[in-house]
Design a protein around this motif. Structure first.
Motif, PDB file in Angstrom:
ATOM      1  N   ARG A 552       0.925  -1.226   0.050  1.00 12.22           N
ATOM      2  CA  ARG A 552       0.097  -0.077   0.241  1.00 12.22           C
ATOM      3  C   ARG A 552       0.927   1.158   0.039  1.00 12.22           C
ATOM      4  O   ARG A 552       0.681   2.207  -0.801  1.00 12.22           O
ATOM      5  CB  ARG A 552      -0.923  -0.161   1.320  1.00 12.22           C
ATOM      6  N   ASN A 553       1.942   1.302   0.856  1.00 12.08           N
ATOM      7  CA  ASN A 553       2.732   2.288   0.677  1.00 12.08           C
ATOM      8  C   ASN A 553       3.725   2.610  -0.537  1.00 12.08           C
ATOM      9  O   ASN A 553       3.926   3.460  -0.970  1.00 12.08           O
ATOM     10  CB  ASN A 553       3.700   2.210   2.044  1.00 12.08           C
ATOM     11  N   ALA A 556       1.351   4.276  -2.854  1.00 12.45           N
ATOM     12  CA  ALA A 556       1.291   5.693  -2.417  1.00 12.45           C
ATOM     13  C   ALA A 556       2.479   6.383  -2.831  1.00 12.45           C
ATOM     14  O   ALA A 556       2.470   7.311  -2.337  1.00 12.45           O
ATOM     15  CB  ALA A 556       0.952   5.554  -1.071  1.00 12.45           C
ATOM     16  N   ASN A 558       5.285   6.365  -1.166  1.00 11.44           N
ATOM     17  CA  ASN A 558       5.858   6.784   0.199  1.00 11.44           C
ATOM     18  C   ASN A 558       7.138   6.440   0.092  1.00 11.44           C
ATOM     19  O   ASN A 558       7.741   5.369  -0.422  1.00 11.44           O
ATOM     20  CB  ASN A 558       5.293   6.561   1.326  1.00 11.44           C
ATOM     21  N   ASP A 559       8.089   7.258   0.579  1.00 10.38           N
ATOM     22  CA  ASP A 559       9.550   6.929   0.601  1.00 10.38           C
ATOM     23  C   ASP A 559      10.054   6.405   2.174  1.00 10.38           C
ATOM     24  O   ASP A 559       9.297   6.206   2.913  1.00 10.38           O
ATOM     25  CB  ASP A 559      10.562   8.163   0.565  1.00 10.38           C
TER      26      ASP A 559
ATOM     27  N   GLU B 332      -4.633   1.009   8.042  1.00  7.86           N
ATOM     28  CA  GLU B 332      -4.214   0.990   6.562  1.00  7.86           C
ATOM     29  C   GLU B 332      -2.490   1.261   6.678  1.00  7.86           C
ATOM     30  O   GLU B 332      -1.967   0.862   5.666  1.00  7.86           O
ATOM     31  CB  GLU B 332      -4.865   2.362   5.853  1.00  7.86           C
ATOM     32  N   ASN B 333      -2.134   1.895   7.786  1.00  8.18           N
ATOM     33  CA  ASN B 333      -0.562   1.849   7.856  1.00  8.18           C
ATOM     34  C   ASN B 333      -0.021   2.750   6.912  1.00  8.18           C
ATOM     35  O   ASN B 333       1.251   2.349   6.170  1.00  8.18           O
ATOM     36  CB  ASN B 333      -0.035   0.344   7.924  1.00  8.18           C
ATOM     37  N   ASP B 334      -0.591   3.713   6.246  1.00  5.40           N
ATOM     38  CA  ASP B 334       0.144   4.725   5.378  1.00  5.40           C
ATOM     39  C   ASP B 334       1.058   5.233   5.840  1.00  5.40           C
ATOM     40  O   ASP B 334       0.644   6.209   7.202  1.00  5.40           O
ATOM     41  CB  ASP B 334      -0.995   5.451   4.777  1.00  5.40           C
ATOM     42  N   LEU B 335       2.337   5.582   5.554  1.00  9.16           N
ATOM     43  CA  LEU B 335       3.218   6.114   6.355  1.00  9.16           C
ATOM     44  C   LEU B 335       2.951   7.697   6.597  1.00  9.16           C
ATOM     45  O   LEU B 335       3.385   8.453   7.698  1.00  9.16           O
ATOM     46  CB  LEU B 335       4.673   5.816   5.772  1.00  9.16           C
ATOM     47  N   ARG B 336       2.422   8.060   5.510  1.00  9.51           N
ATOM     48  CA  ARG B 336       2.102   9.573   5.684  1.00  9.51           C
ATOM     49  C   ARG B 336       1.132   9.783   7.058  1.00  9.51           C
ATOM     50  O   ARG B 336       1.182  10.923   7.574  1.00  9.51           O
ATOM     51  CB  ARG B 336       1.317  10.087   4.609  1.00  9.51           C
ATOM     52  N   ARG B 339       3.292   8.671  10.406  1.00 12.04           N
ATOM     53  CA  ARG B 339       4.441   9.611  10.889  1.00 12.04           C
ATOM     54  C   ARG B 339       3.858  10.859  11.173  1.00 12.04           C
ATOM     55  O   ARG B 339       4.721  11.573  11.704  1.00 12.04           O
ATOM     56  CB  ARG B 339       5.335   9.763   9.356  1.00 12.04           C
TER      57      ARG B 339
END
Ligand SMILES: [Zn+2]
Lengths: 765, 341
Positions: A552-553, A556, A558-559, B332-336, B339
């Motif tokens: 998922r990341n 997206a 994401n870094d 969902e564990n979206d890093l955005r 963090r």
């Protein structure tokens, strides 16, 4: 539960500000979810702009075929000209009029207007415009024509305030306006009006054949017979009440049953007697496969556990839940059989759940209704049916098993005070209970009122009654602890340490679902009735869910993607319960090396030295997977996710089991270490880890450190071989090692490696 | 008297020193300082010559002392000049101090872990133990022992996820309270935190898995007032020192009396806003005095000990306190998202 205040005030005379009323009900009785105002806003003199008006003249609008032009007397001497779109009235009718400036229930302000060239100085209102009902086909014609100019609020319930209560399942008595009134009367120490309803004189003594075959499911059945019933619309006051209480007015007979249910909490049902085969009622369990078309038009198949009301041939209602079309009261009904019964909760709940059919009735029955309530309900309904339909009450039957006696419980007032942490005098406790309908003897033997008999059965329940009326008086204290102190267990402390280490190493913590679509373990525990196919299996490994989170990341964009999770897995067999193991897993950018680095750091933090061996894991790259004592580290199988991702999963129990409870001091300062670099040439298939393990075994504890710093392949070492360079430190806590000591240790290592792996010592410094 | 002695005697050493001090004050560079040193302390200086020629002990000591003093003057001046020179040099090496630092990868605790730890620490501070119970439980520990009879609505498979027969995924963390009480004598002060499972359809405020903290205190003389005080402490620790807590009657099978606890809104302070749905209060969770049946079920004597219990959702705390709009974001564990906290 919707409680219109005008209705509530019929049972308890109350003059407290709304806010205070709501706040005290909220604290002591039931959650007040909302306060809703229904009907015409009654502020700023708005109600004064609503009048009764008499239509003096009515005729066709000169410029519009579908409009009426009326002259309406609203008590001002001169009639007003009003344009109206309805035709269900004519000159002489008394109607409800709103004058210009009036704010309507929907919030709109009425202005004087010109309609097709004719001035309209007001509005003639329909039932729906006043929120008195659903009917908008015609305007509302007032019966018994009040004088023109009479304030409309004097003849119609124009506005009301409704408390929306969320009652708890143990309090079916609060699903009744009268029940709420009882609490309010007790809270504010005001008298409660006696039970509403009194029997009119009975006009006959006809027999009503009622047979209760299942007295457990139906402990009481009161049937009352009415003839010469004129079914028609209910008067405005009744319709307004039902609308305020969230119900739809239907016809006077049906409205009465709903009104009484809402007033007292006992659901009622009315049958068209002439539609009952043999005019008879049988309360019984359904026969398997028996069907009924319920009032909502659905055909439903019943089984032997469903309680039904039947006539001589067929079910005519699902007891307590819904009636049937085959016995429904309609416009042509002239004979009504009123049912005021009592049903046991369990069967009702089961049937209603099985059929997915929840009604205002089933909602009350499934919580347990007081069997003594039926007679009050029958009385109020009889009074209203006779009054509103012109019917004659001709017969009654009351079939009942022996009804339960109200429980008697001993209360120790001092115990109530002790448990609440609030000193409440015995007299105060007696007073509270008495106001709520409990009878309290001198010795504090408390007789529970029948409408609370299911809920209040023990002293603790009485203490709650005392306590809930004074929750705000109870102070805020902390326990006087004597023998406890708080600390985390070793596992909990180490789990935090693992979290800290991984966060320090740059990984972000993820939470993923324990329920997964599938699991690499074929015997993983599967839910027999999962929520969905995606949440069907209790996982035995964290990595797949974590890989999904990584994916998922990636999607997206994401870094620096690096995730870890600490959670449980559930290992089969479930006999009876699966083994729940805490695991830590991580996935991070950068392939095997980074994952192994993290795992090594984790071990170092825990003061553990991991052993790595080649391993296999369904989820990992077959060539880049190592096994440790606690789990796996490797590279994610490229089929699972593009790119090179380091991954690990370790069992925290296995890991923590080896963490020493106490670390003992070792002298690493006094005697210096001898550092050397050793390079061995070995066949390609020999793995560095094996060399290190063998070297450690050969040299013993004086080999303090051994690390690989280079692996070289090339001409100098020859085809099929590689050179592995170690940096080693020899050190003793007891003496300074001489060059000769170091040389001897080095020799031991070289001999062992030569013997076991054919390793050739290439250089040593 | 020899020539040499005459030389020694001829010099006015006090004046020599004064002249040196005077000249030293004028020195502004290391070169000048070196010249001064050569003049007054060098091989050819009067002082050096006098020291070579001196014969009597007393004069020798005096001249040695003078030499040491002058040398100290030179050294200290040299130190000063060097420091000043270095300072000048460093000022030349100017860096754009507003440029970013070297990148250090940063890890992150999940918001729910942060709240879990906060709650754990609050109760550790109050002397409670933290218990991780099993998530797969049996019906006795999840329902019967907690006074939920066979007909209780939560037991229905419409609410609870069953594995087989009597084995279920816990719908709350309280079965661990039963297990602790079964195994230990009172007093018990514990909180259990962890995953719980309910048959809920996923939407912004529902997820079939969520996290609860449930607390239990059983001891002699525990009162409802103790429950009020404990939850006030918790509410203030989580939502701010100015918070108030109020209680409203409620119903749970395992407590009697039962209450819903609400905390005054931390956003509007009680005036009413969107977060508190204009009421000024936010529901925290259920609580109450432990039902005597529960105590009897674990072999405790309700005449001897009493207790209180409470339960709160960690997601709810997080959503309220941090304004997280959608429960699903936690999973969902979206890093955005991760963090941010
Ligand atoms: Zn607010």
């Amino acid at each position: 539960m919707l409680v219109p205040l005008t209705w509530l005030r019929e049972y308890v005379d109350l003059d407290v500000p709304l806010e205070e009323l709501a706040a005290r009900i909220h604290t002591s009785v039931a959650e007040v979810e909302r306060i809703v105002r229904r009907g015409v806003p009654d502020d700023d003199g708005n109600l004064d702009l609503y009048r009764a008006g008499r239509v003096v003249e009515a005729g066709k609008h000169p410029n519009a075929d579908r409009l009426q032009l009326c002259q309406v007397d609203v008590g001002e001497g001169e009639p007003r000209q009003i344009v109206c779109g309805a035709w269900n009235f004519g000159a002489g009718a008394t109607v409800a009029v709103a004058l210009p400036g009036a704010v309507l229930p929907d919030g709109q302000k009425l202005e004087q207007a010109k309609l097709r060239g004719e001035v309209s100085k007001g509005m003639i209102l329909s039932e729906r415009e006043l929120e008195l009902g659903q009917d908008h086909t015609g305007i509302l014609v007032l019966e018994d024509g009040p004088e023109p100019g009479t304030p409309l609020a004097d003849v119609l319930p124009l506005s009301d305030t409704v408390l929306e209560l969320e009652t708890t399942p143990n309090r079916p008595d609060l699903l009744a306006v009268y029940g709420v009134a009882r609490e309010v009367a007790a809270l504010f120490d005001r008298p409660l009006e006696p039970w509403p309803g009194s029997d009119p004189e009975r006009a006959g003594n006809e027999q009503i054949p009622v047979k209760v075959e299942d007295p457990e499911g139906c402990p009481r059945y009161i049937g009352r017979l009415f003839r010469e019933v004129a079914v028609g619309p209910s008067p405005p006051w009744l319709r307004a009440r039902l609308v305020s209480a969230g119900m739809r007015p239907i016809s006077n007979v049906v409205d009465v049953t709903n009104y009484v249910m809402h007033a007292l909490g006992n659901p009622l049902h009315a049958f068209d007697r002439q539609k009952l085969a043999d005019g008879r009622i049988v309360v019984r369990r359904a026969r398997k496969g028996e069907t009924i078309r319920t009032l909502d038009g659905a055909d439903r198949t019943l089984d032997e556990r469903d309680l039904v009301i039947a006539d001589a041939e067929k079910p005519v209602a699902i007891a307590g839940i819904m009636g049937s079309e085959n016995s429904e009261v309609g416009e042509s009904t002239a004979e009504v059989l009123l049912e005021a019964a009592n049903f046991e909760p369990v069967a009702i709940l089961r049937t209603s759940e099985r059929l997915g059919l929840r009604t205002d009735g089933s909602n009350r029955w499934e919580k347990g209704v007081d069997p003594y309530l039926a007679e009050h309900a029958a009385r109020l309904a009889t009074e209203l049916i006779v009054e509103l339909t012109g019917a004659r009450w001709l017969g009654e039957i009351d079939v009942k098993a022996e009804l339960p006696k109200p429980p008697v419980i001993r209360l120790r007032p001092e115990r109530a005070s002790a448990l609440l942490g609030l000193k409440v005098s015995p007299d105060q406790q007696r007073e509270t209970l008495t106001r709520l309908g409990f009878e309290v003897s001198k010795r504090f033997d408390v007789t529970v009122p029948t409408w609370r008999a299911r809920d209040v059965t023990r002293e603790a329940d009485l203490i709650e009654e005392v306590g809930r009326f004074r929750l705000d008086e109870i102070s805020f204290t902390l326990p006087l602890r004597r023998e406890m102190f708080g600390r985390l267990t070793k596992e909990q402390r180490l789990r935090r340490l693992v979290e800290e280490t991984l966060v320090g190493a740059g990984l972000a913590e993820a939470y993923t679902s324990s329920l997964v679509p599938n699991d690499p373990e074929p015997n993983a525990i599967r839910l027999p009735e999962p929520l969905s196919a995606d949440q069907a299996v209790l996982r035995t490994t964290l990595l797949p869910s974590l890989a999904t989170a990584v994916e998922r990341n990636v999607d997206a964009a994401n870094d620096e993607i690096a995730l870890f999770e600490i959670a449980r897995v559930y290992l089969p067999p479930a006999d009876p319960r699966p083994a729940e193991r805490w695991r830590v897993a991580g996935i991070l950018e950068g392939g095997y090396g980074r994952a192994k680095g993290v795992v090594e750091t984790l071990h170092a933090t825990l003061k553990l030295e991991p052993r790595f061996e080649r391993g296999e894991h369904a989820f990992l790259h077959p060539g880049k997977t190592a096994r440790t004592e606690a789990g796996f580290v490797g590279e994610l199988h490229p089929a699972r996710l593009d790119g090179s991702w380091g991954a690990f999963e370790l069992d925290l129990g296995d890991l923590f089991g080896r963490v020493p409870d106490r670390l003992a001091y070792e002298d690493v300062i006094t005697y210096p270490a001898v550092r050397q670099d050793l390079a061995f040439v070995v066949p390609e298939e020999v793995e560095a880890g094996e060399l290190i393990n063998a070297a450690r075994a050969a040299a013993g504890p004086e080999l303090r450190q051994v690390e690989i710093f280079d692996v070289y392949r090339g001409e100098q070492v020859g085809e099929g071989k590689k050179s592995i360079a170690f940096s080693v430190a020899f050190q003793s806590p007891e003496r300074t090692l001489s060059d000769a000591d170091a040389a001897a240790l080095r020799q031991k290592i070289a001999n062992t490696l030569a013997e076991r792996f054919g390793a050739v010592l290439r250089s040593g410094t | 008297m020899t020539d040499n002695e005459a030389t020694v005697a001829a010099v006015d050493w006090e004046a020599y020193e004064r002249q040196f001090e005077g000249a030293l004050k004028e020195v502004t560079s290391l070169d000048d300082l070196e010249k001064l040193r050569v003049e007054y302390l060098g091989r050819k200086s009067a002082l050096a010559q006098a020291l070579r020629d001196v014969r009597d002990r007393e004069t020798g000591m005096r001249l040695n002392a003078l030499r040491a003093k002058l040398q100290a003057g030179v050294d200290s001046c040299a130190g000063r000049l060097q420091a000043a020179a270095l300072e000048r040099e460093l000022r030349e090496e100017q860096l754009d101090v507003t440029l970013p630092g070297e990148h250090i990868p940063r890890g992150n605790y999940h918001l729910l872990t942060q709240i879990r730890r906060e709650v754990e620490d609050i109760f550790l501070g109050l002397g409670y133990q933290v218990v991780d119970g099993d998530e797969v439980e049996d019906a006795w520990h999840l329902f019967d022992a907690l006074n939920m009879g066979p007909a209780h609505v939560t037991r229905s498979p419409l609410h609870t996820l069953y594995l087989n027969g009597d084995i279920v995924l816990r719908t709350e963390t309280s079965p661990s309270q039963i297990r602790v009480m079964e195994e230990t004598k009172p007093p018990v002060y514990m909180v259990s935190l962890g995953r719980v499972y309910r048959r809920d359809t996923v939407d912004p405020t529902h997820f079939p898995i969520f996290h609860q903290v449930e607390g239990l205190a059983v001891d002699r003389g525990i009162t409802l007032a103790d429950l009020k005080g404990t939850l006030l402490h918790l509410a203030r620790a989580l939502f701010g020192e100015d918070r108030e807590v109020r209680f409203a009657t409620d119903f749970f099978p395992f407590t009697e009396p039962s209450m819903q606890a609400s905390v005054s809104c931390f956003l509007c302070g009680g005036a009413g806003c969107r977060v508190c749905k204009e009421s000024g209060w936010i529901e925290m969770g259920g609580s109450g005095v432990v039902d005597p049946n529960v105590l009897v079920n674990v072999g405790y004597d309700p005449e001897e000990v009493s207790g209180f219990a409470f339960g709160l959702g960690l997601e709810r705390i997080a959503m309220l306190r941090h304004g997280v709009p959608d429960l699903r974001m936690f999973w969902e564990n979206d890093l955005r998202f991760l963090r941010q906290f």
